[in-house]
Design a protein around this motif. Structure first.
Motif, PDB file in Angstrom:
ATOM      1  N   ASN A  64      26.840  42.684 119.120  1.00 39.90           N
ATOM      2  CA  ASN A  64      25.636  43.489 119.291  1.00 39.90           C
ATOM      3  C   ASN A  64      24.940  42.905 120.516  1.00 39.90           C
ATOM      4  O   ASN A  64      24.663  41.707 120.561  1.00 39.90           O
ATOM      5  CB  ASN A  64      24.745  43.375 118.050  1.00 39.90           C
ATOM      6  CG  ASN A  64      23.457  44.153 118.184  1.00 39.90           C
ATOM      7  OD1 ASN A  64      23.212  44.814 119.188  1.00 39.90           O
ATOM      8  ND2 ASN A  64      22.621  44.054 117.181  1.00 39.90           N
ATOM      9  N   THR A 113      15.855  49.336 122.310  1.00 41.36           N
ATOM     10  CA  THR A 113      16.462  49.706 121.034  1.00 41.36           C
ATOM     11  C   THR A 113      16.620  51.213 120.957  1.00 41.36           C
ATOM     12  O   THR A 113      15.875  51.953 121.601  1.00 41.36           O
ATOM     13  CB  THR A 113      15.608  49.189 119.849  1.00 41.36           C
ATOM     14  OG1 THR A 113      16.236  49.567 118.629  1.00 41.36           O
ATOM     15  CG2 THR A 113      14.196  49.735 119.886  1.00 41.36           C
ATOM     16  N   ALA A 114      17.576  51.654 120.152  1.00 42.54           N
ATOM     17  CA  ALA A 114      17.744  53.083 119.900  1.00 42.54           C
ATOM     18  C   ALA A 114      17.010  53.506 118.633  1.00 42.54           C
ATOM     19  O   ALA A 114      17.033  54.681 118.272  1.00 42.54           O
ATOM     20  CB  ALA A 114      19.231  53.424 119.792  1.00 42.54           C
ATOM     21  N   ASP A 139      21.763  43.020 123.030  1.00 42.58           N
ATOM     22  CA  ASP A 139      20.368  43.449 123.102  1.00 42.58           C
ATOM     23  C   ASP A 139      19.743  43.080 124.441  1.00 42.58           C
ATOM     24  O   ASP A 139      19.384  41.919 124.657  1.00 42.58           O
ATOM     25  CB  ASP A 139      19.557  42.785 121.980  1.00 42.58           C
ATOM     26  CG  ASP A 139      19.952  43.281 120.609  1.00 42.58           C
ATOM     27  OD1 ASP A 139      20.221  44.482 120.465  1.00 42.58           O
ATOM     28  OD2 ASP A 139      19.985  42.453 119.680  1.00 42.58           O
ATOM     29  N   THR A 180      24.943  48.409 128.046  1.00 42.68           N
ATOM     30  CA  THR A 180      25.303  47.398 127.039  1.00 42.68           C
ATOM     31  C   THR A 180      25.871  48.063 125.787  1.00 42.68           C
ATOM     32  O   THR A 180      26.758  47.491 125.143  1.00 42.68           O
ATOM     33  CB  THR A 180      24.114  46.475 126.690  1.00 42.68           C
ATOM     34  OG1 THR A 180      23.036  47.242 126.169  1.00 42.68           O
ATOM     35  CG2 THR A 180      23.672  45.668 127.901  1.00 42.68           C
ATOM     36  N   ASN A 181      25.409  49.262 125.455  1.00 37.61           N
ATOM     37  CA  ASN A 181      26.017  49.996 124.330  1.00 37.61           C
ATOM     38  C   ASN A 181      27.479  50.307 124.621  1.00 37.61           C
ATOM     39  O   ASN A 181      28.340  50.191 123.737  1.00 37.61           O
ATOM     40  CB  ASN A 181      25.250  51.286 124.044  1.00 37.61           C
ATOM     41  CG  ASN A 181      23.958  51.060 123.291  1.00 37.61           C
ATOM     42  OD1 ASN A 181      23.686  49.969 122.813  1.00 37.61           O
ATOM     43  ND2 ASN A 181      23.145  52.101 123.206  1.00 37.61           N
ATOM     44  N   GLU A 207      29.420  47.189 124.034  1.00 41.06           N
ATOM     45  CA  GLU A 207      29.653  46.989 122.600  1.00 41.06           C
ATOM     46  C   GLU A 207      30.850  47.815 122.139  1.00 41.06           C
ATOM     47  O   GLU A 207      31.707  47.323 121.390  1.00 41.06           O
ATOM     48  CB  GLU A 207      28.430  47.413 121.785  1.00 41.06           C
ATOM     49  CG  GLU A 207      27.250  46.513 121.880  1.00 41.06           C
ATOM     50  CD  GLU A 207      26.050  47.014 121.084  1.00 41.06           C
ATOM     51  OE1 GLU A 207      25.029  46.319 121.098  1.00 41.06           O
ATOM     52  OE2 GLU A 207      26.127  48.079 120.436  1.00 41.06           O
ATOM     53  N   ASP A 208      30.915  49.062 122.587  1.00 37.88           N
ATOM     54  CA  ASP A 208      32.034  49.937 122.217  1.00 37.88           C
ATOM     55  C   ASP A 208      33.358  49.389 122.729  1.00 37.88           C
ATOM     56  O   ASP A 208      34.376  49.456 122.038  1.00 37.88           O
ATOM     57  CB  ASP A 208      31.813  51.353 122.769  1.00 37.88           C
ATOM     58  CG  ASP A 208      30.653  52.078 122.107  1.00 37.88           C
ATOM     59  OD1 ASP A 208      30.199  51.655 121.018  1.00 37.88           O
ATOM     60  OD2 ASP A 208      30.191  53.084 122.697  1.00 37.88           O
ATOM     61  N   ARG A 223      31.764  47.334 115.400  1.00 35.15           N
ATOM     62  CA  ARG A 223      31.272  46.439 116.455  1.00 35.15           C
ATOM     63  C   ARG A 223      31.556  44.985 116.100  1.00 35.15           C
ATOM     64  O   ARG A 223      31.375  44.570 114.960  1.00 35.15           O
ATOM     65  CB  ARG A 223      29.760  46.601 116.645  1.00 35.15           C
ATOM     66  CG  ARG A 223      29.368  47.835 117.378  1.00 35.15           C
ATOM     67  CD  ARG A 223      27.891  47.865 117.674  1.00 35.15           C
ATOM     68  NE  ARG A 223      27.103  47.727 116.446  1.00 35.15           N
ATOM     69  CZ  ARG A 223      25.796  47.561 116.421  1.00 35.15           C
ATOM     70  NH1 ARG A 223      25.111  47.497 117.528  1.00 35.15           N
ATOM     71  NH2 ARG A 223      25.153  47.463 115.276  1.00 35.15           N
ATOM     72  N   LYS A 277      20.377  49.543 128.672  1.00 35.98           N
ATOM     73  CA  LYS A 277      20.760  49.656 127.256  1.00 35.98           C
ATOM     74  C   LYS A 277      21.987  50.553 127.108  1.00 35.98           C
ATOM     75  O   LYS A 277      22.884  50.257 126.304  1.00 35.98           O
ATOM     76  CB  LYS A 277      19.584  50.172 126.412  1.00 35.98           C
ATOM     77  CG  LYS A 277      19.888  50.302 124.933  1.00 35.98           C
ATOM     78  CD  LYS A 277      20.187  48.969 124.275  1.00 35.98           C
ATOM     79  CE  LYS A 277      20.312  49.134 122.756  1.00 35.98           C
ATOM     80  NZ  LYS A 277      20.860  47.928 122.118  1.00 35.98           N
TER      81      LYS A 277
END
Length: 177
Positions: free
Chosen positions: A99, A114-115, A101, A83-84, A87-88, A96, A80
């Motif tokens: 997204n 998830t955060a 997931d 993948t975050n 996204e950045d 963004r 995660k």
């Protein structure tokens, strides 16, 4: 009782976007980080909520990737984080455009990372929670009261069921005696 050895899981990653043209770049980046994809879903409409539209625009669509290499269940928080960061990398002016997931599919369940904390989510480290999204019972994936609506759609359930068949066959091949 001592902890049992945990089976590896099938990495499944959903990509949500308004800009379908971003997908080749995002898919390439995912393959660079997680290895080859062995299954890719069709585009699925994402219309059950407007949660992301202020940031990402609309209409939104999701495409889901399943990856060939199995991963340790304990790696979901790290995945995660990766993948975050992706996204950045695809963001413009802190907005963004995708997204991403990640989730883990096992024979008995499908989890999403998830955060966002909630009563039914378990912290797995690094500010990340595991969301029990679907359970496999009586020969099919079944939603739970909190399952995200797009994960209850027949196209999604059918895709994840196909991924589960591939995962099960791989487990039988890998762990046969």
């Amino acid at each position: 009782m001592r902890p049992a050895e945990m089976l590896p899981a099938k990495l499944v990653i959903g990509v949500l976007t308004e800009e379908k043209g971003l997908l080749p770049g995002v898919a390439g980046a995912l393959v660079d980080r997680f290895g080859p994809a062995d299954m890719v879903s069709c585009w699925m409409p994402f219309s059950d909520t407007s949660y992301y539209e202020a940031e990402m625009g609309g209409p939104l669509f999701r495409r889901v990737f399943s990856f060939s290499r199995l991963v340790g269940q304990e790696t979901l928080a790290d995945i995660k984080g990766r993948t975050n960061a992706l996204e950045d990398a695809f963001s413009i002016n802190a907005r963004r455009r995708v997204n991403i997931d990640p989730g883990l599919l096992l024979n008995a369940r499908f989890l999403l990372a998830t955060a966002k904390d909630h009563a039914h989510r378990v912290c797995i480290g690094k500010g990340i929670f595991a969301d029990l999204t679907l359970v496999y019972r009586a020969g099919a994936f079944r939603p739970l009261p909190w399952t995200f609506p797009d994960y209850t759609e027949p196209l999604m359930i059918d895709f994840l069921t196909d991924v589960r068949r591939r995962y099960d066959a791989l487990l039988h091949h890998t762990f046969k005696e």
